[in-house]
Design a protein around this motif. Sequence first.
Motif, short mmCIF file in Angstrom:
data_model
loop_
_atom_site.label_atom_id
_atom_site.label_comp_id
_atom_site.label_asym_id
_atom_site.label_seq_id
_atom_site.Cartn_x
_atom_site.Cartn_y
_atom_site.Cartn_z
N PRO A 1 65.57 53.38 56.46
CA PRO A 1 64.45 54.33 56.39
C PRO A 1 64.93 55.78 56.24
CG PRO A 1 64.00 52.68 58.07
CD PRO A 1 65.40 52.42 57.59
N SER A 2 66.06 56.12 56.90
CA SER A 2 66.54 57.51 56.80
C SER A 2 66.92 57.85 55.35
CB SER A 2 67.73 57.75 57.73
OG SER A 2 68.72 56.76 57.56
N ASP A 3 67.45 56.88 54.59
CA ASP A 3 67.77 57.13 53.17
C ASP A 3 66.50 57.41 52.38
OD1 ASP A 3 70.71 56.59 53.04
OD2 ASP A 3 70.10 54.62 53.75
N LEU A 4 65.46 56.61 52.67
CA LEU A 4 64.21 56.76 51.91
C LEU A 4 63.54 58.09 52.24
CD1 LEU A 4 62.85 53.10 52.28
CD2 LEU A 4 64.41 54.03 50.58
N MET A 5 63.61 58.47 53.52
CA MET A 5 63.04 59.77 53.92
C MET A 5 63.86 60.90 53.31
SD MET A 5 60.43 58.87 55.57
CE MET A 5 59.61 59.66 56.92
N PHE A 6 65.19 60.73 53.28
CA PHE A 6 66.06 61.79 52.74
C PHE A 6 65.83 61.99 51.24
CE2 PHE A 6 70.21 62.97 50.78
CZ PHE A 6 70.26 64.27 51.26
N VAL A 7 65.86 60.90 50.46
CA VAL A 7 65.73 61.09 49.00
C VAL A 7 64.37 61.68 48.65
CG1 VAL A 7 67.37 59.24 48.41
CG2 VAL A 7 64.92 58.72 48.43
N SER A 8 63.34 61.40 49.49
CA SER A 8 62.02 61.95 49.20
C SER A 8 61.79 63.31 49.85
CB SER A 8 60.93 60.95 49.63
OG SER A 8 61.04 60.65 51.00
N GLY A 9 62.86 63.89 50.41
CA GLY A 9 62.78 65.26 50.92
C GLY A 9 62.11 65.39 52.26
N GLN A 10 62.06 64.28 53.04
CA GLN A 10 61.33 64.32 54.32
C GLN A 10 62.26 64.17 55.51
OE1 GLN A 10 57.47 62.09 54.25
NE2 GLN A 10 58.45 61.00 52.58
N TYR A 11 63.56 64.35 55.31
CA TYR A 11 64.52 64.15 56.39
C TYR A 11 64.99 65.51 56.91
CZ TYR A 11 68.10 61.53 58.93
OH TYR A 11 68.85 60.96 59.91
N GLY A 12 65.76 65.49 57.98
CA GLY A 12 66.18 66.74 58.62
C GLY A 12 67.34 67.45 57.95
N GLN A 13 67.70 67.04 56.75
CA GLN A 13 68.78 67.70 56.00
C GLN A 13 68.29 67.95 54.58
OE1 GLN A 13 71.43 64.43 56.67
NE2 GLN A 13 72.91 65.69 57.74
N SER B 1 62.14 56.07 41.77
CA SER B 1 62.50 56.63 40.47
C SER B 1 62.14 58.12 40.34
CB SER B 1 61.87 55.82 39.33
OG SER B 1 60.50 55.71 39.56
N GLU B 2 61.19 58.56 41.15
CA GLU B 2 60.82 59.97 41.16
C GLU B 2 61.93 60.82 41.81
OE1 GLU B 2 57.39 62.46 43.52
OE2 GLU B 2 57.07 60.33 43.21
N PHE B 3 62.75 60.19 42.63
CA PHE B 3 63.68 60.96 43.47
C PHE B 3 65.16 60.80 43.10
CE2 PHE B 3 60.10 59.51 46.21
CZ PHE B 3 59.43 60.73 46.27
N VAL B 4 65.53 59.65 42.53
CA VAL B 4 66.95 59.45 42.14
C VAL B 4 67.01 58.86 40.74
CG1 VAL B 4 67.96 59.12 44.45
CG2 VAL B 4 67.00 57.16 43.28
N SER B 5 68.11 59.12 40.03
CA SER B 5 68.27 58.50 38.71
C SER B 5 69.66 57.87 38.59
CB SER B 5 68.03 59.51 37.59
OG SER B 5 68.69 60.70 37.87
N LEU B 6 69.73 56.81 37.82
CA LEU B 6 71.00 56.11 37.59
C LEU B 6 71.77 56.92 36.55
CD1 LEU B 6 72.54 53.43 38.24
CD2 LEU B 6 71.52 52.52 36.14
N THR B 7 72.92 57.43 36.96
CA THR B 7 73.63 58.41 36.13
C THR B 7 75.13 58.14 36.16
OG1 THR B 7 72.01 59.98 37.00
CG2 THR B 7 73.80 60.92 35.74
N THR B 8 75.83 58.59 35.12
CA THR B 8 77.29 58.57 35.14
C THR B 8 77.77 59.96 35.56
OG1 THR B 8 77.32 56.96 33.37
CG2 THR B 8 79.36 58.18 33.74
N SER C 1 52.67 68.04 53.73
CA SER C 1 52.76 67.35 55.01
C SER C 1 53.48 66.03 54.87
CB SER C 1 51.36 67.14 55.57
OG SER C 1 50.58 66.49 54.60
N ALA C 2 53.73 65.39 56.02
CA ALA C 2 54.50 64.15 56.05
C ALA C 2 53.85 63.08 55.18
CB ALA C 2 54.55 63.66 57.49
N GLY C 3 54.69 62.38 54.41
CA GLY C 3 54.17 61.34 53.53
C GLY C 3 54.69 59.98 53.95
N ASP C 4 54.24 58.95 53.24
CA ASP C 4 54.72 57.59 53.49
C ASP C 4 56.16 57.45 53.09
OD1 ASP C 4 52.68 56.13 54.63
OD2 ASP C 4 51.60 56.01 52.71
N MET C 5 56.78 56.38 53.61
CA MET C 5 58.13 56.06 53.17
C MET C 5 58.02 55.44 51.77
SD MET C 5 60.88 54.65 55.73
CE MET C 5 59.90 53.28 56.19
#
Length: 339
Positions: free
Chosen positions: A59-71, A30-37, A21-25
Amino acid sequence: MTLPDTMTALVLREDGYASGSAGDMPTDLSEFVSLTTVPVPQPREGQALIKVSRAAVNPSDLMFVSGQYGQPRKAGMPAGFEGVGEVVAGDTPLLGQRVSFFGMGWGTWAEYAMADARMMIPLRPDLRDEDAAGLIVNPMTAMAMFDIVRADGAGAFLFTAGGSQLGKFLIGLAKDAGIAAIPVVRRAEQAEALKALGASEVLVSSAADFADRAKAVMAEHKPRILLDAVADQVAADLFFAMPRGARWVCYGRLATTPPRLDQMGQFIFMGKRIEGFWLSSWLRETPPEKVAALVGEVQGRFASGAWHTDVSEVLPLTEALDRFPQVLATKDAKVQIAP
Ligand SMILES: NC(=O)c1ccc[n+]([C@@H]2O[C@H](COP(=O)([O-])OP(=O)(O)OC[C@H]3O[C@@H](n4cnc5c(N)ncnc54)[C@H](OP(=O)(O)O)[C@@H]3O)[C@@H](O)[C@H]2O)c1
């Protein structure tokens, strides 16, 4: 210009959507993105490559990276929806120009990003990078939703998350149009600043007299539109207290607990409506001439000082992941990334 083969980026770690179900923003990303070359992307037909100077963190970026956005997410691709930078390669007459843009798969939290060549916005030279980095998501949504208010003929409207950057843009538009903007906030300390920007009234949902104040506002202003970014019980209760014909336009889901709708008769007997707004759909459905005119108006508002993006922190890409938990907890201003 000679381009490097590789670049630094904050890259998505997972595919698709989060389960459950829906989670917090989130603030710790670090769980969702990593600094990479990763390889610098090569533009194909209809695409342009941009050297990013600033990227927004919304907020849309935070929802997107955590898998809670419409894409759905695509693992391995850089995150970040929008930013500003210089066009350095691609199928476009805008080579060498500073543009605001929406990342096309290859997001803006990276040294280079890819854009749809037809969708880039060439910028006036007097526009600040901090405004240009977030020129599309919030300003265009404010413009489009204010159009809903205007077209409805409403003399007043309510909006939740009233102290958000988007909320401040709405207040500016309403002030200039002589329409009463009534933000709803949860922290009383935001009220004075929003009144100074031009809000007619500010409703504080955590205040003991909230219900009485809301009743008085309904009686005096008769707001017919509720622009809602929270989607909680406060929004639902306000909507059911609004007059006949009221519209609840839900454009964000900041709350984790959805509201209970207990006055269904109002849809039948009072002509009330609930609807959604998503900028992506609006951009697809709106004639390009109208979008272009509003983009010009947005640039004009920033250049004249009528609008201003409040920025609290500008993070180098390499420090962003470590510093996000602290800086994303800061209230009332935006975090941006400067790769
Ligand atoms: N549908 C679309 O196309 C579209 C386009 C653009 C933006 N949006 C949405 O518009 C909203 C505002 O964006 P923004 O970038 O302007 O935001 P922002 O400047 O980052 O501010 C976020 C605001 O939301 C408030 N908030 C967060 N969680 C809340 C909750 N549970 N209850 C009440 N208030 C809460 C915060 O209040 P505190 O300061 O009290 O924490 C803060 O004022 C977001 O929901 C975003 O997703 C939607």
